[in-house]
Design an enzyme around this catalytic site. Structure first.
Site, mmCIF file in Angstrom:
data_model
loop_
_atom_site.group_PDB
_atom_site.id
_atom_site.type_symbol
_atom_site.label_atom_id
_atom_site.label_comp_id
_atom_site.label_asym_id
_atom_site.label_seq_id
_atom_site.Cartn_x
_atom_site.Cartn_y
_atom_site.Cartn_z
ATOM 1 N N TYR A 212 5.944 6.948 -7.374
ATOM 2 C CA TYR A 212 5.126 5.965 -8.070
ATOM 3 C C TYR A 212 3.990 5.461 -7.196
ATOM 4 O O TYR A 212 2.936 5.071 -7.709
ATOM 5 C CB TYR A 212 5.995 4.819 -8.582
ATOM 6 C CG TYR A 212 6.685 5.217 -9.864
ATOM 7 C CD1 TYR A 212 6.099 4.967 -11.104
ATOM 8 C CD2 TYR A 212 7.881 5.918 -9.849
ATOM 9 C CE1 TYR A 212 6.699 5.381 -12.281
ATOM 10 C CE2 TYR A 212 8.498 6.338 -11.018
ATOM 11 C CZ TYR A 212 7.897 6.066 -12.226
ATOM 12 O OH TYR A 212 8.487 6.489 -13.399
ATOM 13 N N HIS A 213 4.182 5.474 -5.893
ATOM 14 C CA HIS A 213 3.078 5.142 -4.998
ATOM 15 C C HIS A 213 1.929 6.127 -5.189
ATOM 16 O O HIS A 213 0.764 5.726 -5.341
ATOM 17 C CB HIS A 213 3.561 5.160 -3.555
ATOM 18 C CG HIS A 213 2.483 4.910 -2.548
ATOM 19 N ND1 HIS A 213 2.102 3.644 -2.174
ATOM 20 C CD2 HIS A 213 1.685 5.768 -1.850
ATOM 21 C CE1 HIS A 213 1.113 3.725 -1.286
ATOM 22 N NE2 HIS A 213 0.844 4.997 -1.078
#
Length: 586
Positions: A212-213
């Site tokens: 998700y980063h």
């Protein structure tokens, strides 16, 4: 660009997905097989109980394949069918402003994803004879519905980034809409505010998972890039630019030497960092990004081999930057977040091109609650548990010292009521690791130290005690514990998921010490030794008799041809390594 793309724009997989889509056989969610949705398309059908399928159906990833196939082949059948499906979807799925989490095509995140992806589809099909006025009007009407709906409010955290991106892309690409400037301003304000909220000072996104980063880098960057392309660069200030650079730095600092990464939390498969680093090496004039992106062929090697992201609680320790290097990435950070798992103290180990001790991964989001729960348990990670229960998030960094021959990290986590897990990691001579794990506090019960290995065969020796992988070629890892009478080695059920919806068995085990409430602390000492070829000699012993929980610990270690005395002092913030003959190395 289209003329240059003929014959070299789509993969064989793209063509297969596109050809299936012509027959209304849609590949929605990649974890599941394609599904026939009917001659008269049923946009509400789902062949599996996983909501991710129906959500992905309304993201229309198969349309991307059709666009690629169109540019690759020049065959108008792809454009004709896309125009038909677009109008069919818009007619059957009018905008629904009531919020539904599960089955609606107008869940806000899907609307945001379409707002972005449809702008590229428009460019791909724009000059087709099939893109008649009827299709254009249906497209523009739906774009208006999307943007006006999205800017009503943005969902918190990562969903809101995709929603703002979708609204901004429509607004910037079609300034002819009378409300376009208002849509754009709202979306840009949201992105400017969220990059401060969602990205910590060390650059890591708050969900605590690299998948998700990396996604957030894209969602923050693409609107910023589109704004600059359209002369709107002042919409994003210098702080946005600086925070974006810090986000990309995280990929460099936490990536493995072969460009892959650890899969903590909801990261279904390794994030390959080189593509992003190559793109942003030029944007930020970073030669170290370029070095990693090109596997050392260009740019400048990073000066450090160890990084501490203290705000997010991620740490990387490596022997070097070539693909044969040894690298450990450890996590001990804040939470909880939906995509984060209760696994503080866990780590992944890489050596010589192999992820020897990968994290368990995601497995699934919806459709199998028991399966998701299993992969999120603390005891299926490389960390400590009390009676097998999930741990809390209460991280603290106690010591971080790096040097030529010894890197030392000591972190603590208030894992349970009246029990803190202290983990010390000592990286010796850039070759192997010594772990000192302590359970501190008055709580009693079974204290287990868990480890999991890469899929494959493993050798167990309960008497020594030790466990090692048994790959015939390439890197292996040996895990040997300091023997203690109250400690027992036992196998555990091991599973790992590298792709969403897929899992496979792997060796797993734990060391157990039964702790009474009268005992203030118990200690495990473990060697973690990556190696190639012959199994190395490996042993470790405590110097003196420091009680568990002591602030000062010293050990004698022998691994192969390396023999040294190592130690750390938490009170005085020191760490040291000496050869056994007494000559001081560091």
């Amino acid at each position: 660009d289209r003329k240059k793309s003929r014959g070299k724009y789509a993969t064989a997989r793209d063509i297969k997905i596109a050809d299936d889509a012509l027959k209304h056989i849609f590949l929605a969610q990649g974890a599941y097989p394609p599904h026939f949705v009917g001659k008269d398309i049923d946009w509400s059908t789902s062949p599996v109980p996983d909501h991710e399928w129906i959500w992905a159906l309304h993201r229309m990833y198969f349309w991307d394949a059709m666009a690629k196939a169109y540019w690759h082949t020049g065959d108008e059948k792809y454009a004709r069918e896309w125009c038909f499906q677009l109008q069919d979807w818009a007619r059957k799925n009018p905008v629904d402003r009531k919020y539904h989490y599960t089955v609606t095509p107008w869940r806000r995140i899907e609307a945001g994803i379409r707002g972005h992806s449809w702008m590229e589809l428009y460019q791909r099909f724009l000059d087709s004879p099939a893109f008649m006025p009827e299709a254009l009007v249906a497209f523009l009407n739906s774009c208006h519905d999307h943007a006006s709906y999205l800017v009503e409010h943005f969902t918190p955290e990562n969903h809101g980034l995709m929603e703002a991106e979708g609204a901004a892309f429509i607004a910037i690409m079609f300034p002819e809409f009378k409300d376009a400037k208002g849509w754009r301003d709202k979306a840009v304000r949201h992105l400017n505010a969220e990059i401060k909220k969602q990205v910590r000072r060390d650059g890591h996104q708050v969900e605590q998972t690299l998948g998700y980063h990396a996604g957030c880098i894209r969602w923050f960057a693409r609107t910023w890039e589109l704004a600059e392309m359209n002369g709107l660069e002042k919409a994003f200030g210098d702080q946005y630019h600086r925070r974006m650079e810090k986000m990309v730095e995280v990929l460099m600092k936490l990536g493995f030497p072969d460009g892959s990464s650890a899969q903590f939390g909801d990261t279904s498969s390794p994030v390959h960092v080189r593509r992003s680093l190559k793109k942003y090496a030029g944007v930020f004039n970073r030669k170290d990004f370029l070095y990693i992106a090109t596997a050392g062929k260009k740019g400048t090697q990073p000066k450090q081999t160890a990084y501490a992201l203290a705000d997010s609680g991620f740490y990387s320790i490596r022997s070097g930057w070539d693909e044969n290097a040894v690298c450990m990435v450890l996590k001990c950070g804040p939470g909880p977040y939906w995509h984060c798992q209760p696994d503080n103290g866990t780590f992944e180990l890489y050596a010589a091109g192999r992820r020897l001790m990968p994290d368990s991964g995601t497995y699934i989001y919806h459709g199998n609650p028991a399966g998701r729960k299993w992969f999120r348990r603390t005891r299926v990670h490389q960390t400590l548990t009390l009676d097998g229960e999930n741990s809390a998030y209460k991280p603290d960094q106690r010591l971080w010292k790096t040097g030529k021959d010894l890197d030392v990290l000591v972190v603590e986590n208030g894992s349970y009521k009246n029990l803190t897990h202290r983990r010390a990691v000592l990286f010796v001579k850039k070759k192997f690791f010594v772990l000192v794990d302590e359970a501190l506090g008055k709580a009693g019960g079974n204290v287990d130290l868990h480890f999991q290995l890469a899929p494959g065969k493993a050798v167990f020796d309960r008497n020594t005690p030790l466990v090692r992988t048994d790959f015939k070629k390439g890197a292996n890892v040996l895990i040997r514990a300091l023997a203690q009478k109250p400690m027992a080695l036992r196998k555990e059920k091991g599973q790992v998921s590298f792709k969403y919806g897929q899992k496979q068995p792997r060796p797993a085990f734990r060391f157990r010490i039964e702790k009474s409430t009268k005992t203030q602390a118990v200690r495990f000492v473990t060697l973690v030794v990556p190696y190639e070829g012959k199994v190395p000699e490996a042993r470790v012993s405590l110097v003196g008799s420091p009680a568990p929980g002591s602030n000062r610990i010293e050990l004698d270690v022998t691994v192969g041809d390396t023999t040294a005395r190592i130690g750390y002092d938490l009170k005085n913030k020191k760490a040291w390594i000496r050869e056994i003959d007494g000559s001081k190395s560091q």
